[in-house]
Design an enzyme around this catalytic site. Sequence first.
Site, PDB file in Angstrom:
ATOM      1  N   HIS A   1       0.832  -1.193   0.000  1.00 55.50           N
ATOM      2  CA  HIS A   1       0.000   0.000   0.000  1.00 55.50           C
ATOM      3  C   HIS A   1       0.876   1.256   0.000  1.00 55.50           C
ATOM      4  O   HIS A   1       0.719   2.137  -0.839  1.00 55.50           O
ATOM      5  CB  HIS A   1      -0.930   0.005   1.215  1.00 55.50           C
ATOM      6  CG  HIS A   1      -1.578   1.329   1.493  1.00 55.50           C
ATOM      7  ND1 HIS A   1      -2.500   1.893   0.642  1.00 55.50           N
ATOM      8  CD2 HIS A   1      -1.417   2.214   2.512  1.00 55.50           C
ATOM      9  CE1 HIS A   1      -2.893   3.066   1.135  1.00 55.50           C
ATOM     10  NE2 HIS A   1      -2.235   3.290   2.262  1.00 55.50           N
TER      11      HIS A   1
ATOM     12  N   ASP B   1       8.580  21.594 -26.273  1.00 55.22           N
ATOM     13  CA  ASP B   1       8.634  20.286 -25.632  1.00 55.22           C
ATOM     14  C   ASP B   1       9.691  20.393 -24.540  1.00 55.22           C
ATOM     15  O   ASP B   1      10.228  21.474 -24.301  1.00 55.22           O
ATOM     16  CB  ASP B   1       8.986  19.176 -26.647  1.00 55.22           C
ATOM     17  CG  ASP B   1       8.421  17.820 -26.210  1.00 55.22           C
ATOM     18  OD1 ASP B   1       8.518  17.504 -25.017  1.00 55.22           O
ATOM     19  OD2 ASP B   1       7.871  17.099 -27.053  1.00 55.22           O
TER      20      ASP B   1
ATOM     21  N   TRP C   1       7.427   0.135   3.698  1.00 60.03           N
ATOM     22  CA  TRP C   1       7.960   0.937   2.591  1.00 60.03           C
ATOM     23  C   TRP C   1       9.353   1.451   2.931  1.00 60.03           C
ATOM     24  O   TRP C   1      10.119   1.809   2.074  1.00 60.03           O
ATOM     25  CB  TRP C   1       7.024   2.108   2.249  1.00 60.03           C
ATOM     26  CG  TRP C   1       7.280   3.381   2.986  1.00 60.03           C
ATOM     27  CD1 TRP C   1       6.935   3.636   4.263  1.00 60.03           C
ATOM     28  CD2 TRP C   1       7.924   4.560   2.495  1.00 60.03           C
ATOM     29  NE1 TRP C   1       7.330   4.897   4.615  1.00 60.03           N
ATOM     30  CE2 TRP C   1       7.936   5.501   3.537  1.00 60.03           C
ATOM     31  CE3 TRP C   1       8.492   4.930   1.270  1.00 60.03           C
ATOM     32  CZ2 TRP C   1       8.497   6.771   3.418  1.00 60.03           C
ATOM     33  CZ3 TRP C   1       9.039   6.193   1.147  1.00 60.03           C
ATOM     34  CH2 TRP C   1       9.037   7.096   2.212  1.00 60.03           C
TER      35      TRP C   1
ATOM     36  N   SER D   1      14.320   6.059 -13.188  1.00 63.96           N
ATOM     37  CA  SER D   1      13.367   6.807 -14.003  1.00 63.96           C
ATOM     38  C   SER D   1      13.197   8.235 -13.476  1.00 63.96           C
ATOM     39  O   SER D   1      13.242   9.199 -14.242  1.00 63.96           O
ATOM     40  CB  SER D   1      12.027   6.057 -14.002  1.00 63.96           C
ATOM     41  OG  SER D   1      10.959   6.941 -14.110  1.00 63.96           O
ATOM     42  N   SER D   2      13.042   8.365 -12.158  1.00 60.60           N
ATOM     43  CA  SER D   2      12.816   9.702 -11.593  1.00 60.60           C
ATOM     44  C   SER D   2      14.026  10.597 -11.774  1.00 60.60           C
ATOM     45  O   SER D   2      13.890  11.790 -12.047  1.00 60.60           O
ATOM     46  CB  SER D   2      12.511   9.603 -10.098  1.00 60.60           C
ATOM     47  OG  SER D   2      11.343   8.883  -9.899  1.00 60.60           O
TER      48      SER D   2
ATOM     49  N   HIS E   1      13.145  11.882   3.791  1.00 61.81           N
ATOM     50  CA  HIS E   1      12.496  13.128   4.134  1.00 61.81           C
ATOM     51  C   HIS E   1      12.383  14.098   2.970  1.00 61.81           C
ATOM     52  O   HIS E   1      11.311  14.656   2.755  1.00 61.81           O
ATOM     53  CB  HIS E   1      13.040  13.800   5.385  1.00 61.81           C
ATOM     54  CG  HIS E   1      11.971  14.683   5.941  1.00 61.81           C
ATOM     55  ND1 HIS E   1      10.958  14.206   6.723  1.00 61.81           N
ATOM     56  CD2 HIS E   1      11.670  15.965   5.698  1.00 61.81           C
ATOM     57  CE1 HIS E   1      10.093  15.164   6.951  1.00 61.81           C
ATOM     58  NE2 HIS E   1      10.505  16.248   6.345  1.00 61.81           N
TER      59      HIS E   1
ATOM     60  N   GLU F   1      11.944  13.189   0.131  1.00 63.73           N
ATOM     61  CA  GLU F   1      10.849  12.560  -0.608  1.00 63.73           C
ATOM     62  C   GLU F   1       9.488  13.103  -0.172  1.00 63.73           C
ATOM     63  O   GLU F   1       8.583  13.277  -0.985  1.00 63.73           O
ATOM     64  CB  GLU F   1      10.904  11.034  -0.409  1.00 63.73           C
ATOM     65  CG  GLU F   1       9.702  10.264  -0.935  1.00 63.73           C
ATOM     66  CD  GLU F   1       9.663  10.170  -2.442  1.00 63.73           C
ATOM     67  OE1 GLU F   1      10.670  10.509  -3.086  1.00 63.73           O
ATOM     68  OE2 GLU F   1       8.614   9.772  -2.979  1.00 63.73           O
TER      69      GLU F   1
ATOM     70  N   TYR G   1       8.813  16.048   0.668  1.00 66.84           N
ATOM     71  CA  TYR G   1       8.590  17.324  -0.033  1.00 66.84           C
ATOM     72  C   TYR G   1       8.456  17.115  -1.524  1.00 66.84           C
ATOM     73  O   TYR G   1       7.806  17.894  -2.214  1.00 66.84           O
ATOM     74  CB  TYR G   1       9.710  18.308   0.326  1.00 66.84           C
ATOM     75  CG  TYR G   1       9.701  18.569   1.806  1.00 66.84           C
ATOM     76  CD1 TYR G   1       8.605  19.201   2.385  1.00 66.84           C
ATOM     77  CD2 TYR G   1      10.694  18.100   2.639  1.00 66.84           C
ATOM     78  CE1 TYR G   1       8.520  19.379   3.750  1.00 66.84           C
ATOM     79  CE2 TYR G   1      10.633  18.275   4.000  1.00 66.84           C
ATOM     80  CZ  TYR G   1       9.542  18.909   4.558  1.00 66.84           C
ATOM     81  OH  TYR G   1       9.455  19.067   5.905  1.00 66.84           O
TER      82      TYR G   1
ATOM     83  N   SER H   1      -1.264  26.794  -5.832  1.00 70.97           N
ATOM     84  CA  SER H   1      -0.882  28.187  -6.029  1.00 70.97           C
ATOM     85  C   SER H   1      -1.299  28.706  -7.401  1.00 70.97           C
ATOM     86  O   SER H   1      -1.357  29.917  -7.623  1.00 70.97           O
ATOM     87  CB  SER H   1       0.639  28.354  -5.890  1.00 70.97           C
ATOM     88  OG  SER H   1       1.067  27.855  -4.653  1.00 70.97           O
TER      89      SER H   1
ATOM     90  N   HIS I   1      14.707  13.254  12.404  1.00 72.05           N
ATOM     91  CA  HIS I   1      13.511  13.294  13.252  1.00 72.05           C
ATOM     92  C   HIS I   1      12.652  12.042  13.054  1.00 72.05           C
ATOM     93  O   HIS I   1      11.722  11.823  13.801  1.00 72.05           O
ATOM     94  CB  HIS I   1      12.692  14.583  13.053  1.00 72.05           C
ATOM     95  CG  HIS I   1      12.027  14.712  11.729  1.00 72.05           C
ATOM     96  ND1 HIS I   1      11.809  15.929  11.147  1.00 72.05           N
ATOM     97  CD2 HIS I   1      11.523  13.811  10.872  1.00 72.05           C
ATOM     98  CE1 HIS I   1      11.197  15.753   9.987  1.00 72.05           C
ATOM     99  NE2 HIS I   1      11.022  14.474   9.810  1.00 72.05           N
ATOM    100  N   HIS I   2      13.008  11.241  12.047  1.00 71.39           N
ATOM    101  CA  HIS I   2      12.358   9.936  11.930  1.00 71.39           C
ATOM    102  C   HIS I   2      13.012   8.921  12.853  1.00 71.39           C
ATOM    103  O   HIS I   2      12.562   7.788  12.933  1.00 71.39           O
ATOM    104  CB  HIS I   2      12.460   9.426  10.488  1.00 71.39           C
ATOM    105  CG  HIS I   2      11.741  10.292   9.501  1.00 71.39           C
ATOM    106  ND1 HIS I   2      10.425  10.100   9.169  1.00 71.39           N
ATOM    107  CD2 HIS I   2      12.141  11.372   8.792  1.00 71.39           C
ATOM    108  CE1 HIS I   2      10.053  11.004   8.282  1.00 71.39           C
ATOM    109  NE2 HIS I   2      11.079  11.802   8.040  1.00 71.39           N
TER     110      HIS I   2
ATOM    111  N   THR J   1       6.517  26.622   5.514  1.00 72.79           N
ATOM    112  CA  THR J   1       5.259  25.949   5.194  1.00 72.79           C
ATOM    113  C   THR J   1       4.076  26.811   5.619  1.00 72.79           C
ATOM    114  O   THR J   1       3.107  26.972   4.866  1.00 72.79           O
ATOM    115  CB  THR J   1       5.205  24.584   5.913  1.00 72.79           C
ATOM    116  OG1 THR J   1       6.471  23.945   5.751  1.00 72.79           O
ATOM    117  CG2 THR J   1       4.134  23.715   5.341  1.00 72.79           C
TER     118      THR J   1
ATOM    119  N   LYS K   1       3.443  29.747   3.315  1.00 70.95           N
ATOM    120  CA  LYS K   1       2.639  29.399   2.149  1.00 70.95           C
ATOM    121  C   LYS K   1       1.154  29.365   2.495  1.00 70.95           C
ATOM    122  O   LYS K   1       0.315  29.889   1.750  1.00 70.95           O
ATOM    123  CB  LYS K   1       3.051  28.029   1.622  1.00 70.95           C
ATOM    124  CG  LYS K   1       4.281  28.072   0.765  1.00 70.95           C
ATOM    125  CD  LYS K   1       4.731  26.659   0.478  1.00 70.95           C
ATOM    126  CE  LYS K   1       5.896  26.659  -0.466  1.00 70.95           C
ATOM    127  NZ  LYS K   1       5.505  26.572  -1.866  1.00 70.95           N
TER     128      LYS K   1
ATOM    129  N   ARG L   1       1.023   1.259  15.190  1.00 70.98           N
ATOM    130  CA  ARG L   1       0.893   1.041  13.752  1.00 70.98           C
ATOM    131  C   ARG L   1       1.279  -0.373  13.386  1.00 70.98           C
ATOM    132  O   ARG L   1       1.976  -1.041  14.120  1.00 70.98           O
ATOM    133  CB  ARG L   1       1.900   1.897  12.973  1.00 70.98           C
ATOM    134  CG  ARG L   1       1.816   3.296  13.034  1.00 70.98           C
ATOM    135  CD  ARG L   1       3.102   3.888  12.452  1.00 70.98           C
ATOM    136  NE  ARG L   1       3.131   3.791  10.990  1.00 70.98           N
ATOM    137  CZ  ARG L   1       4.047   4.409  10.249  1.00 70.98           C
ATOM    138  NH1 ARG L   1       4.968   5.141  10.804  1.00 70.98           N
ATOM    139  NH2 ARG L   1       4.024   4.302   8.950  1.00 70.98           N
TER     140      ARG L   1
END
Lengths: 209, 635
Positions: B82, B111, B152, B182-183, B266, B268, B270, B281, B315-316, B341, B344, B463
């Site tokens: 998931h 393009d 994950w 790919s990314s 982390h 990731e 963002y 926006s 912080h993880h 944040t 925004k 969890r």
Amino acid sequence: MSSHAVPAGAGHDETFDEHHWRSLGVDHMKLAFWTFLGSDCFFFGSLIGTYMYYRGQSLVGPYPRDVFDVNITSISTFLLLMSSFTMVLAVLGAKTGKRGMTLVNLALTAAMGSAFVAFQMYEFAHFYHAGLTLQGNLFGSTFYILTGFHGTHVAIGVLWLLLSMFWYGKGWIRGDEGNAIEVAGLYWHFVDIVWIVIFTVVYLMEFVA
Amino acid sequence: MSTAATTEVEHHADVHEEEDNSLWSWLTTVDHKRIGKLYMFSALIFFAMGGLEALFIRVQLMYPEQSEFISAQTYNEMFTMHATTMVFLAIMPLSAAFFNFLIPLQIGARDVAFPRMNALSYWLFLFGGIFLNVPIFLKLLGVVGVTPDGGWFGYANMTLSKYSPGMSIDFWILGLAILGNSSMMAGFNFITTILNLRAPGMTLFRMPIFTWMSLVVQFLIVMSFPMVTVGLLLMLFDRSFGTNFYFPPNGGDPLLWQHLFWLFGHPEVYILILPAMGIVSEVLPVFARKPLFGAPFVIFSGIMIGFVGFGVWSHHMFTTGLGPVADAAFSTTTMLIAVPTAVKIFNWIATMWGGKISFTLPNVYAITFVFLFTIGGLSGVMHASPPVDLQQQDSYFIVAHFHYVLVGGALMGLFSGITFYWPKMYGRKLPDGLGWIAWALFFAGINVTFFPMHFLGAMGMIRRSWQYPAGVGLEGYNLMATVGAFLIATGFAFFFVNLIRGLLGAGEKVGDDPWDAATLEWSMASPPPHYNFRKLPVVHSDRPLWDEKHEGGSPVSQAVIGKDAPAHVEMPPPSYWPLLLALFQGGFFAAFLIGGGGGKFDASAFGTQVMVQLVMGLGMLFTMFAWIREDARPR
């Protein structure tokens, strides 16, 4: 659309050449390649960081000082550094249209790169017989992975140089030839610079103090 | 004829109806708009799969101490797939759909900088996604016993061969490696495109906010993915070749994996949220009839989020015992990142403040984003405090937090984008009726599912636990969350059916600029011709189209005359090399399974692996050769 009649909304004049328009004035390939090199810094940064994290943490030998022969590695390092010099000459040749100079220097660069890879293969074999394996201890794991991935980069670079020679010799490179050789050169210098860091961190630091 | 003004432009809609829609044309396309659509629909299909996996989780947790529905092993597989699916195969590619479709249109380009490499990125993503899901089908067929079940985050040494024998984790590692590949390629491509293909006059600070946020995201991608690639490589070596990176008996440290993973993980976060912030926006100002409030602040906040995002990973890991100094440092940076944040959020609110707001579907999705993301952000900043985090770690409070941010935030923002840009993609608005039902179900479902999880977490429910005890007060909230999950699923069914109806021609035909927007992507036909702009626009402000329509500024909108591109435009021809190169590259990665799969090194099969990889490598080399030769072909 018979003539180049300008529709309402198109502001620039007929002399504007959109196919060569680059907002930064830099070639696409070169710009993309710089971002790739930046990205590769993080790749090697992680590998070197891993090596540093585990430096001196091996529970059993062989330890770096048991296997390193810094004289031999210095020779291969010298060859790799000198190959950057011939690479610069190759780029210079391509930029000034001296085809012979380009081809000779590409060949020299590829030869020195191959020699470096050969030295590394010799070194790996030698270390293996001295008891340093991928599985045996942390030093073996981190050393082979770090220098192995660098060696792979050099090997890819040699392949690239040889293909560039072929392409350049055939006159197949479309557009700016000097630029195409320069991008190959960027990669080559990068791989070289990474080796300077690896050589310092992995080899030289063992003999400090 | 060519002096057509903007009024004529609105009646072009049937110009492109003879477009070639054969399968071959889609397989060989290098058109960024088509690739964007491919990304969008692939991502939505993967999203449906990830959603189905979530439903399995929620049904299992519907009642306490349930043991009949799925086994503990299947439960682990469900939450692993998931999360992996939603992060890498749904939200990232859905963002990529907008990078592809919008960036060239927004900056005034024909393009991307490397159209074929763009196609390669898509095919690699598709193969990587399918590859990741192969174990599920193998398990259904009874070929393998387990599918990826390490979460994950794949924490070592749980994912090492001792605790995860079998091929499942190898599929996961190699799948992520292909997707990262790919990314990263897409990242190099888009950075080059954005920096180098802006239309004349489009300075960096005249770029639309979505393009800005995308630029930040591409930098995050190319800097963070190499780190997890190294982490995955080390894990692959540990599993297949018996190295010691994460293996404690020989001195290895599982925490190294956590560092390498979260150094990527982390940023990731963002990578997932910034594109949605960019879309919002774009949407909010259009429907408030005001420019974005403090646009440079929004841009700089995005940049700052990107920078600081690299300095908060630990912080993880507060509960791993990094020591008070590290905890204090990472706590500070984490609180710091709340500032841009919040900037925004306040800018979005100030944009709406005093505006003439029209509550269209895209706008309501965008407002939903602001509302739900704020809730997720507030619960998120609580974890910045280590003592609080020690209580919340691995509890449902965390689950509540990141689902508010990713579902209520990223997903709602992306759905706002889909409904907002659908007219540009297909020349019609999405049918409203089903669209509103879908939104209502999402809004209700998200809150009913995830809000109770705050309480569950505060009550101590952990969890990733397959069951929970009865009689300690967890029943009601869990049942509620399960009901909510089905509301979300129903909402998505309505949403998806609505898209299919839209594809089949339902919905009101609209002009090129149905929302009266301000930026360049609305200046040409809907759907845009494959060459995008008849003539590249010259840009004089950050709202070129608005200035043309309402302020008497110089015109940028494009007259459409006929189907064919103007004579001076050269577009790259279709190419099948990207698809082939992706096949060879995917095959090269997949071949690792032959000798090294299954968590052990199989010397007898290793020869076969090397042979297969040699063939794939030669195939790659040949394809690249042909690729470059194709480029050299006179056009």
